[in-house]
Design a protein around this motif. Sequence first.
Motif, PDB file in Angstrom:
ATOM      1  N   ASN A  80       1.787  11.936  -3.682  1.00  0.00           N
ATOM      2  CA  ASN A  80       1.188  13.222  -4.016  1.00  0.00           C
ATOM      3  C   ASN A  80       2.220  14.127  -4.656  1.00  0.00           C
ATOM      4  O   ASN A  80       3.435  13.931  -4.505  1.00  0.00           O
ATOM      5  CB  ASN A  80       0.549  13.875  -2.784  1.00  0.00           C
ATOM      6  CG  ASN A  80       1.560  14.244  -1.725  1.00  0.00           C
ATOM      7  OD1 ASN A  80       2.505  14.987  -1.992  1.00  0.00           O
ATOM      8  ND2 ASN A  80       1.383  13.735  -0.508  1.00  0.00           N
ATOM      9  N   ARG A 103       3.832  11.887   3.260  1.00  0.00           N
ATOM     10  CA  ARG A 103       2.644  11.773   2.412  1.00  0.00           C
ATOM     11  C   ARG A 103       2.931  11.005   1.121  1.00  0.00           C
ATOM     12  O   ARG A 103       2.024  10.673   0.380  1.00  0.00           O
ATOM     13  CB  ARG A 103       2.108  13.170   2.075  1.00  0.00           C
ATOM     14  CG  ARG A 103       1.247  13.761   3.166  1.00  0.00           C
ATOM     15  CD  ARG A 103      -0.018  12.946   3.358  1.00  0.00           C
ATOM     16  NE  ARG A 103      -0.919  13.558   4.300  1.00  0.00           N
ATOM     17  CZ  ARG A 103      -0.910  13.356   5.604  1.00  0.00           C
ATOM     18  NH1 ARG A 103      -0.007  12.549   6.126  1.00  0.00           N
ATOM     19  NH2 ARG A 103      -1.773  13.945   6.397  1.00  0.00           N
ATOM     20  N   THR A 104       4.192  10.748   0.835  1.00  0.00           N
ATOM     21  CA  THR A 104       4.543   9.915  -0.312  1.00  0.00           C
ATOM     22  C   THR A 104       5.400   8.760   0.190  1.00  0.00           C
ATOM     23  O   THR A 104       6.489   8.981   0.740  1.00  0.00           O
ATOM     24  CB  THR A 104       5.303  10.727  -1.374  1.00  0.00           C
ATOM     25  OG1 THR A 104       4.416  11.692  -1.945  1.00  0.00           O
ATOM     26  CG2 THR A 104       5.822   9.823  -2.479  1.00  0.00           C
ATOM     27  N   SER A 126       0.845  -1.189   0.000  1.00  0.00           N
ATOM     28  CA  SER A 126       0.000   0.000   0.000  1.00  0.00           C
ATOM     29  C   SER A 126       0.878   1.236   0.000  1.00  0.00           C
ATOM     30  O   SER A 126       2.086   1.159   0.210  1.00  0.00           O
ATOM     31  CB  SER A 126      -0.926   0.000   1.226  1.00  0.00           C
ATOM     32  OG  SER A 126      -0.163   0.018   2.425  1.00  0.00           O
ATOM     33  N   SER A 128       0.989   5.874  -0.848  1.00  0.00           N
ATOM     34  CA  SER A 128       0.390   7.130  -1.258  1.00  0.00           C
ATOM     35  C   SER A 128       1.434   7.958  -1.984  1.00  0.00           C
ATOM     36  O   SER A 128       2.602   7.983  -1.592  1.00  0.00           O
ATOM     37  CB  SER A 128      -0.124   7.894  -0.031  1.00  0.00           C
ATOM     38  OG  SER A 128      -0.652   9.142  -0.401  1.00  0.00           O
ATOM     39  N   ARG A 144      -9.797   6.808  -3.868  1.00  0.00           N
ATOM     40  CA  ARG A 144      -8.340   6.768  -3.779  1.00  0.00           C
ATOM     41  C   ARG A 144      -7.636   8.024  -4.267  1.00  0.00           C
ATOM     42  O   ARG A 144      -6.454   8.207  -4.005  1.00  0.00           O
ATOM     43  CB  ARG A 144      -7.812   5.556  -4.585  1.00  0.00           C
ATOM     44  CG  ARG A 144      -8.286   4.220  -4.040  1.00  0.00           C
ATOM     45  CD  ARG A 144      -7.709   3.068  -4.850  1.00  0.00           C
ATOM     46  NE  ARG A 144      -8.141   1.771  -4.357  1.00  0.00           N
ATOM     47  CZ  ARG A 144      -7.552   1.109  -3.376  1.00  0.00           C
ATOM     48  NH1 ARG A 144      -6.501   1.625  -2.780  1.00  0.00           N
ATOM     49  NH2 ARG A 144      -7.998  -0.060  -2.977  1.00  0.00           N
ATOM     50  N   THR A 145      -8.324   8.879  -4.978  1.00  0.00           N
ATOM     51  CA  THR A 145      -7.673  10.051  -5.571  1.00  0.00           C
ATOM     52  C   THR A 145      -8.336  11.330  -5.090  1.00  0.00           C
ATOM     53  O   THR A 145      -9.565  11.463  -5.152  1.00  0.00           O
ATOM     54  CB  THR A 145      -7.732   9.975  -7.109  1.00  0.00           C
ATOM     55  OG1 THR A 145      -7.124   8.752  -7.545  1.00  0.00           O
ATOM     56  CG2 THR A 145      -7.006  11.151  -7.732  1.00  0.00           C
ATOM     57  N   GLN A 176      -3.293  13.829  -4.874  1.00  0.00           N
ATOM     58  CA  GLN A 176      -2.814  12.656  -4.140  1.00  0.00           C
ATOM     59  C   GLN A 176      -3.568  11.414  -4.575  1.00  0.00           C
ATOM     60  O   GLN A 176      -4.794  11.462  -4.764  1.00  0.00           O
ATOM     61  CB  GLN A 176      -3.002  12.866  -2.627  1.00  0.00           C
ATOM     62  CG  GLN A 176      -2.601  11.653  -1.793  1.00  0.00           C
ATOM     63  CD  GLN A 176      -2.532  11.983  -0.314  1.00  0.00           C
ATOM     64  OE1 GLN A 176      -1.572  12.592   0.151  1.00  0.00           O
ATOM     65  NE2 GLN A 176      -3.568  11.607   0.421  1.00  0.00           N
ATOM     66  N   HIS A 177      -2.830  10.316  -4.712  1.00  0.00           N
ATOM     67  CA  HIS A 177      -3.448   9.021  -5.007  1.00  0.00           C
ATOM     68  C   HIS A 177      -2.989   8.002  -3.978  1.00  0.00           C
ATOM     69  O   HIS A 177      -1.787   7.884  -3.691  1.00  0.00           O
ATOM     70  CB  HIS A 177      -3.082   8.521  -6.412  1.00  0.00           C
ATOM     71  CG  HIS A 177      -3.693   7.186  -6.731  1.00  0.00           C
ATOM     72  ND1 HIS A 177      -5.011   7.042  -7.080  1.00  0.00           N
ATOM     73  CD2 HIS A 177      -3.153   5.933  -6.733  1.00  0.00           C
ATOM     74  CE1 HIS A 177      -5.275   5.763  -7.280  1.00  0.00           C
ATOM     75  NE2 HIS A 177      -4.172   5.085  -7.071  1.00  0.00           N
ATOM     76  N   ASN A 178      -3.923   7.281  -3.390  1.00  0.00           N
ATOM     77  CA  ASN A 178      -3.644   6.230  -2.418  1.00  0.00           C
ATOM     78  C   ASN A 178      -3.874   4.867  -3.068  1.00  0.00           C
ATOM     79  O   ASN A 178      -4.806   4.704  -3.868  1.00  0.00           O
ATOM     80  CB  ASN A 178      -4.533   6.376  -1.195  1.00  0.00           C
ATOM     81  CG  ASN A 178      -4.473   7.764  -0.596  1.00  0.00           C
ATOM     82  OD1 ASN A 178      -3.412   8.238  -0.258  1.00  0.00           O
ATOM     83  ND2 ASN A 178      -5.624   8.413  -0.491  1.00  0.00           N
TER      84      ASN A 178
END
Length: 359
Positions: A29, A49-50, A25, A27, A326-327, A356-358
Amino acid sequence: MKKTLIALAALAATSAFAQSTVTLSGSINYGVGTAVTGIHSYGNWKGDRTGITIAAVEDLGGGLKVTAAANMRFSSDTSEQSRSYVSTVSGLRGDNLFEQSSIAIDSSFGQVRVGRFTNAVGVAPLHPFEDSGQSTAPHQAANGRYSSQIQYVSPTVGGFQVFAFNAQKSGNIYHTSNGAGYSNAWKLNSANLATGLTDATRHANANSVGINYRNGPVYAQYYTLTDLLGLKSSKLGASYDLGVAKLYASQFTQNSNIGFSATAGASALGKKAHKATEIAVQVPMGAWMFSLGSYGANGDIQLDKADGSTKTARTAWGATYNFSKRTQAIYVASSTSKGSTAAMMPTGKNQWLGLQHNF
């Protein structure tokens, strides 16, 4: 044929043991930010965050479960390891293969976790802006993650859950990042010769005990903590989810002045003993989430000030738009008055806008 039968038998025997489930998993951004100095930057919103997390979970049966996890942080603009963190042993950036790594054992008696990870103080859902540059709770990041850490979290009984953790000083010679009055340039196992400290400091094992309470829309946490300089702090916070809005309130108490100097004299960086009150609200509206928060110190936060000129206040605001589960598009900003660069909360406005995409 015999080799095939032996292989099949071995496979059958192996399948009788518990299987591990591995998940990937993370993330990513990317956006543009403006610091209080007016300088623009491109890439991450903030250091964590990334990143990418690898986790393996194995059910051992009898109520026992083991989880191993490793997290790597990187800069989305250059793909290098995150520039926000240094090794807590060497004090150098780039020495960490992973920003976090841990192994945990869950049972009916609770969870025991060891390694480097975000602890119960750091994961408490009490601060909408978390430990970003717009944070209205800068103390959360400073003590929310240590190396050489062991933590116990009890089962929940009647909504209550107790926790305790300890971080060995041998694995925490440096703070991993700057903030809340701490500097990652301080070599904590050296003699602290700073003047103007309210209490004598020494390199110490960090430890904390606390309690969580969860009941429907209510969450609350109280903890006391001793940091890597042997200084004490505490926090009481709570949130209430009304459905149409979520309300947050907390008060953090730093009992002693924070500062460090390897030579005799005043500490160039640090933070004066104070109380800080945070009030925040989040309001969902369809695909939107709007956030507003405030931070206020009850007195000067700069070590050499006593005239109210660094009685810091900060207002933060932001909005998130969910294109999907997710986005998201994210905008965050804050404005700080009576700030202090030496206490790492400078006066001015900063902001960040990005995607941001998770996964």
